[in-house]
Design a protein around this motif. Structure first.
Motif, PDB file in Angstrom:
ATOM      1  N   VAL A 237       2.171   6.256  -7.683  1.00 28.20           N
ATOM      2  CA  VAL A 237       0.767   5.791  -6.494  1.00 28.20           C
ATOM      3  C   VAL A 237       0.475   6.995  -5.747  1.00 28.20           C
ATOM      4  O   VAL A 237      -1.211   6.879  -5.139  1.00 28.20           O
ATOM      5  CB  VAL A 237       1.771   5.090  -5.404  1.00 28.20           C
ATOM      6  CG1 VAL A 237       0.703   4.398  -4.449  1.00 28.20           C
ATOM      7  CG2 VAL A 237       1.901   3.776  -5.885  1.00 28.20           C
ATOM      8  N   ASN A 238       1.173   8.343  -5.372  1.00 29.40           N
ATOM      9  CA  ASN A 238       0.568   9.106  -4.829  1.00 29.40           C
ATOM     10  C   ASN A 238      -0.492   9.739  -5.383  1.00 29.40           C
ATOM     11  O   ASN A 238      -0.792  10.136  -5.271  1.00 29.40           O
ATOM     12  CB  ASN A 238       1.379  10.311  -4.318  1.00 29.40           C
ATOM     13  CG  ASN A 238       2.832   9.511  -3.091  1.00 29.40           C
ATOM     14  OD1 ASN A 238       1.973   9.244  -2.668  1.00 29.40           O
ATOM     15  ND2 ASN A 238       3.577   9.222  -3.548  1.00 29.40           N
ATOM     16  N   LEU A 241      -3.773   8.430  -5.862  1.00 30.71           N
ATOM     17  CA  LEU A 241      -4.406   8.296  -4.741  1.00 30.71           C
ATOM     18  C   LEU A 241      -5.176   9.972  -4.396  1.00 30.71           C
ATOM     19  O   LEU A 241      -6.499   9.983  -4.172  1.00 30.71           O
ATOM     20  CB  LEU A 241      -3.468   8.154  -2.811  1.00 30.71           C
ATOM     21  CG  LEU A 241      -3.151   6.828  -2.917  1.00 30.71           C
ATOM     22  CD1 LEU A 241      -2.212   6.639  -1.576  1.00 30.71           C
ATOM     23  CD2 LEU A 241      -4.686   6.206  -2.109  1.00 30.71           C
ATOM     24  N   ARG A 245      -9.353  10.195  -4.360  1.00 33.43           N
ATOM     25  CA  ARG A 245      -9.508  10.912  -2.872  1.00 33.43           C
ATOM     26  C   ARG A 245     -10.396  12.664  -3.375  1.00 33.43           C
ATOM     27  O   ARG A 245     -11.265  13.415  -2.988  1.00 33.43           O
ATOM     28  CB  ARG A 245      -8.808  11.673  -1.406  1.00 33.43           C
ATOM     29  CG  ARG A 245      -8.373  10.819  -1.584  1.00 33.43           C
ATOM     30  CD  ARG A 245      -6.992  10.985  -0.138  1.00 33.43           C
ATOM     31  NE  ARG A 245      -6.321   9.444   0.947  1.00 33.43           N
ATOM     32  CZ  ARG A 245      -5.724   9.415   1.078  1.00 33.43           C
ATOM     33  NH1 ARG A 245      -4.430   9.857   0.769  1.00 33.43           N
ATOM     34  NH2 ARG A 245      -5.622   8.274   1.545  1.00 33.43           N
TER      35      ARG A 245
ATOM     36  N   GLU B  14       8.418   3.093   0.528  1.00 31.89           N
ATOM     37  CA  GLU B  14       7.355   4.552   0.827  1.00 31.89           C
ATOM     38  C   GLU B  14       6.123   3.491   1.094  1.00 31.89           C
ATOM     39  O   GLU B  14       6.295   2.680   0.922  1.00 31.89           O
ATOM     40  CB  GLU B  14       7.254   4.738  -0.365  1.00 31.89           C
ATOM     41  CG  GLU B  14       5.991   6.311  -0.055  1.00 31.89           C
ATOM     42  CD  GLU B  14       5.864   7.116  -1.586  1.00 31.89           C
ATOM     43  OE1 GLU B  14       5.977   5.936  -2.443  1.00 31.89           O
ATOM     44  OE2 GLU B  14       5.258   7.356  -1.400  1.00 31.89           O
ATOM     45  N   ILE B  16       2.275   3.915   2.458  1.00 29.27           N
ATOM     46  CA  ILE B  16       1.278   4.404   2.441  1.00 29.27           C
ATOM     47  C   ILE B  16       0.296   4.303   3.342  1.00 29.27           C
ATOM     48  O   ILE B  16      -0.493   3.582   3.134  1.00 29.27           O
ATOM     49  CB  ILE B  16       0.729   5.465   1.296  1.00 29.27           C
ATOM     50  CG1 ILE B  16       1.528   5.461   0.629  1.00 29.27           C
ATOM     51  CG2 ILE B  16      -0.238   6.426   1.305  1.00 29.27           C
ATOM     52  CD1 ILE B  16       1.697   5.617  -1.255  1.00 29.27           C
ATOM     53  N   LEU B  18      -3.721   3.386   3.617  1.00 26.46           N
ATOM     54  CA  LEU B  18      -5.023   4.371   3.392  1.00 26.46           C
ATOM     55  C   LEU B  18      -6.379   4.126   4.257  1.00 26.46           C
ATOM     56  O   LEU B  18      -5.696   3.704   5.811  1.00 26.46           O
ATOM     57  CB  LEU B  18      -5.058   3.037   2.086  1.00 26.46           C
ATOM     58  CG  LEU B  18      -4.313   3.255   1.498  1.00 26.46           C
ATOM     59  CD1 LEU B  18      -4.686   2.145   0.371  1.00 26.46           C
ATOM     60  CD2 LEU B  18      -3.995   4.606   0.588  1.00 26.46           C
ATOM     61  N   ILE B  23      -0.260   0.612   1.545  1.00 25.31           N
ATOM     62  CA  ILE B  23      -0.165   0.277   0.096  1.00 25.31           C
ATOM     63  C   ILE B  23       2.101   0.203   0.590  1.00 25.31           C
ATOM     64  O   ILE B  23       2.643   1.758   1.592  1.00 25.31           O
ATOM     65  CB  ILE B  23       0.008   1.534  -1.049  1.00 25.31           C
ATOM     66  CG1 ILE B  23      -1.687   1.545  -1.013  1.00 25.31           C
ATOM     67  CG2 ILE B  23       1.158   1.449  -1.218  1.00 25.31           C
ATOM     68  CD1 ILE B  23      -1.721   2.327  -2.166  1.00 25.31           C
ATOM     69  N   HIS B  25       5.309   0.393  -1.466  1.00 28.30           N
ATOM     70  CA  HIS B  25       6.104   0.596  -2.765  1.00 28.30           C
ATOM     71  C   HIS B  25       7.611   0.859  -2.409  1.00 28.30           C
ATOM     72  O   HIS B  25       7.948   1.054  -1.925  1.00 28.30           O
ATOM     73  CB  HIS B  25       5.614   2.372  -3.039  1.00 28.30           C
ATOM     74  CG  HIS B  25       6.251   2.668  -4.760  1.00 28.30           C
ATOM     75  ND1 HIS B  25       6.098   4.126  -4.589  1.00 28.30           N
ATOM     76  CD2 HIS B  25       6.709   2.374  -5.452  1.00 28.30           C
ATOM     77  CE1 HIS B  25       6.173   4.059  -5.776  1.00 28.30           C
ATOM     78  NE2 HIS B  25       6.414   3.089  -6.274  1.00 28.30           N
ATOM     79  N   ILE B  30       4.789  -2.719  -5.507  1.00 28.04           N
ATOM     80  CA  ILE B  30       2.839  -1.629  -5.313  1.00 28.04           C
ATOM     81  C   ILE B  30       3.027  -2.985  -4.102  1.00 28.04           C
ATOM     82  O   ILE B  30       2.251  -3.600  -5.344  1.00 28.04           O
ATOM     83  CB  ILE B  30       3.023  -1.155  -6.580  1.00 28.04           C
ATOM     84  CG1 ILE B  30       3.728  -0.233  -6.950  1.00 28.04           C
ATOM     85  CG2 ILE B  30       1.674  -0.186  -5.378  1.00 28.04           C
ATOM     86  CD1 ILE B  30       2.757   1.000  -7.835  1.00 28.04           C
TER      87      ILE B  30
END
Lengths: 269, 87
Positions: A237-238, A241, A245, B14, B16, B18, B23, B25, B30
């Motif tokens: 996921v990171n 992202l 970006r 996790e 996140i 945006l 998100i 996780h 996800i």
């Protein structure tokens, strides 16, 4: 007969004993051909009865005819390449370059990735890869995955103009479902590029239209439509992202591929 | 769903944020939430009831989100094991 293919830091020695395969093998993997050196892997093709045997790491198969052999060879080299690029993120996307600006076309099967990429090549873009794009660790550059472009027979019949004029193609027979294109080095091919945009193609009636996508929507599409998207054990996921970006996502709605690429060129100029 | 039920976020591995969503996780799953969904999720703090959350969202978006949609969304969050229901 033999040729060496350079895939990232590894070398694959391809050996075959039938001269009739010379043209196909040399042209299919032309951008990755290399001078002879100590190979890391070997792929061996031998005549066997009326067909061929194909041997490679984790592969030992019999192919009844040339068409089946070529399909299996392309698949075998794809698997080998994915193994070589094991620590890299591999995205289910085609990739082209325009004046140093890389564009990924990302979507599910049938969304138009390959057709858009081939149309782009006919309009001044350079090819990197069809179907699988390898993301470099900086999340800003991508490299070409060693695989020939190919389209289904249906696409070939629907869009005969998508082949660049001096780009040879190989169509086996009326019954075969794929047409392979050779993308030669030089004007049509780029090894690496810096990503500018990720583009999600959507087929829709009317003139081509490009809109910016939000992060959440783009992320969802990548995770769902990425299909072969390579998930690392600690999660991707990171990485996705960071990619979004670096290369802001766009949706391109189109009914005509030439119109779509023309609009995309305007953005990249 | 009983509107007096109190939903509470379940800790995920996790989270996140945006620019236009969230998100979550959770092991091998996800979940992506859009901006409105993320707001509803954050309001599931283990103290507000479903009715409280509906009222809060109505004050933020008087013409935007219907009660039924919010209740349905909290139900989906529960189905996805992102919130637990107390009481």
């Amino acid at each position: 007969m033999r040729t060496w293919l350079r895939i990232s830091t590894e070398t694959v020695l391809l050996k075959w004993d039938d001269e009739q395969l010379n043209d196909i093998i040399h042209n299919m993997f032309l951008p990755w051909r290399y001078e002879d050196c100590s190979p890391t892997y070997e792929v061996i093709i031998k005549r066997s009865g009326k067909g061929y045997s194909l041997q490679a790491p984790d592969v030992d198969t019999l192919c009844l005819d040339k068409e089946t052999l070529v399909t299996n060879l392309e698949y075998t080299l794809t698997l080998l390449s994915q193994k070589i690029f094991d620590t890299y993120i591999q995205i289910h996307a085609s990739c082209v370059d325009f004046n140093g600006n890389g564009v990924l076309f990302l979507g599910s099967h049938g969304s138009g990735k390959t057709t858009l990429a081939l149309t782009a090549i006919s309009n001044g873009f350079k090819a990197l890869t069809d179907d699988i794009t390898v993301l470099c660790e900086d999340h800003q550059s991508v490299i070409g995955f060693p695989r020939p472009f190919k389209v289904t027979d249906n696409t070939w019949n629907m869009y005969p103009r998508i082949v660049p004029e001096d780009c040879p193609y190989y169509k086996f027979s009326e019954d075969n479902t794929y047409v392979f294109f050779y993308i030669p080095q030089g004007s049509y091919y780029a090894d690496e590029t810096r990503l500018k945009h990720i583009v999600f193609p959507v087929r829709r009636k009317g003139p081509a239209d490009i809109r910016q996508m939000g992060e959440t929507e783009a992320l969802r599409k990548i995770l769902v439509q990425g299909m072969n998207f390579y998930l690392k054990e600690d999660g991707c996921v990171n990485d996705v992202l960071k990619l979004l970006r670096t290369a802001p996502p766009l949706e391109i709605a189109f009914s005509d591929h030439w119109d779509a690429i023309s609009k995309l060129r305007d953005i990249l100029l | 769903m009983d509107i007096n039920t109190v939903p509470k976020r379940i800790d995920t591995s996790e989270k996140i944020t945006l620019s236009d969503g969230l998100i979550l996780h959770q092991k091998k799953m996800i979940h992506t939430l859009n901006a409105t969904g993320a707001e509803i999720f954050e309001l599931c703090d283990g103290e507000r009831s479903v009715q409280n959350i509906v009222n809060e969202m109505a004050s933020r978006y008087p013409d935007g989100v219907t009660d039924a949609l919010i209740i349905d969304y909290i139900d989906q969050l529960h189905e996805s094991k992102l919130v637990e229901l107390i009481q």
